[in-house]
Design a protein around this motif. Structure first.
Motif, mmCIF file in Angstrom:
data_model
loop_
_atom_site.group_PDB
_atom_site.id
_atom_site.type_symbol
_atom_site.label_atom_id
_atom_site.label_comp_id
_atom_site.label_asym_id
_atom_site.label_seq_id
_atom_site.Cartn_x
_atom_site.Cartn_y
_atom_site.Cartn_z
ATOM 1 N N THR A 15 79.376 -75.564 -8.172
ATOM 2 C CA THR A 15 79.606 -74.953 -9.480
ATOM 3 C C THR A 15 78.280 -74.577 -10.127
ATOM 4 N N THR A 16 77.257 -75.381 -9.917
ATOM 5 C CA THR A 16 75.927 -75.090 -10.467
ATOM 6 C C THR A 16 75.409 -73.752 -9.961
ATOM 7 N N GLU A 17 75.603 -73.472 -8.684
ATOM 8 C CA GLU A 17 75.185 -72.184 -8.112
ATOM 9 C C GLU A 17 75.962 -71.040 -8.757
ATOM 10 N N ALA A 18 77.263 -71.229 -8.951
ATOM 11 C CA ALA A 18 78.096 -70.193 -9.566
ATOM 12 C C ALA A 18 77.652 -69.913 -10.998
ATOM 13 N N MET A 19 77.352 -70.960 -11.754
ATOM 14 C CA MET A 19 76.935 -70.790 -13.148
ATOM 15 C C MET A 19 75.557 -70.123 -13.240
ATOM 16 N N ALA A 20 74.656 -70.481 -12.325
ATOM 17 C CA ALA A 20 73.330 -69.846 -12.301
ATOM 18 C C ALA A 20 73.456 -68.360 -11.992
ATOM 19 N N PHE A 21 74.335 -68.030 -11.036
ATOM 20 C CA PHE A 21 74.547 -66.619 -10.720
ATOM 21 C C PHE A 21 75.131 -65.892 -11.918
ATOM 22 N N GLU A 22 76.138 -66.477 -12.555
ATOM 23 C CA GLU A 22 76.775 -65.831 -13.707
ATOM 24 C C GLU A 22 75.760 -65.544 -14.811
ATOM 25 N N GLU A 23 74.920 -66.501 -15.115
ATOM 26 C CA GLU A 23 73.912 -66.316 -16.170
ATOM 27 C C GLU A 23 72.971 -65.167 -15.835
ATOM 28 N N THR A 24 72.479 -65.144 -14.606
ATOM 29 C CA THR A 24 71.557 -64.082 -14.182
ATOM 30 C C THR A 24 72.266 -62.734 -14.135
#
Length: 78
Positions: A15-24
């Motif tokens: 989920t951390t990877e998904a949230m980092a991608f979403e923010e960027t």
């Protein structure tokens, strides 16, 4: 119900990877969004980024330039 159409989907292991991608992606102006993992594919995380297939090049560029972690990129009808 929304009609099914071809989409580009990015999967993540966490989920951390998904949230980092979403923010960027938001900062870079991508139009897609986070959705639940479609049943047709499997991944470690229950979230994916969905984008119009025409945005695949932008997604790949974003992943490379920002060194973002992801699992796979699919094009599927959802």
């Amino acid at each position: 119900m929304r009609p099914k159409e071809l989409q580009c989907v990015v999967t993540f292991q966490t989920t951390t990877e998904a949230m980092a991608f979403e923010e960027t992606a938001r900062k870079e102006g991508l139009k897609g969004r986070i959705i639940p993992l479609p049943r047709a594919i499997a991944s470690g995380c229950g979230l994916v980024w969905r984008e119009d297939p025409l945005g695949r090049v932008s997604i790949e560029k974003l992943l490379k330039e920002h060194h973002l972690r992801y699992d796979s990129i699919y094009e599927l009808v959802i």
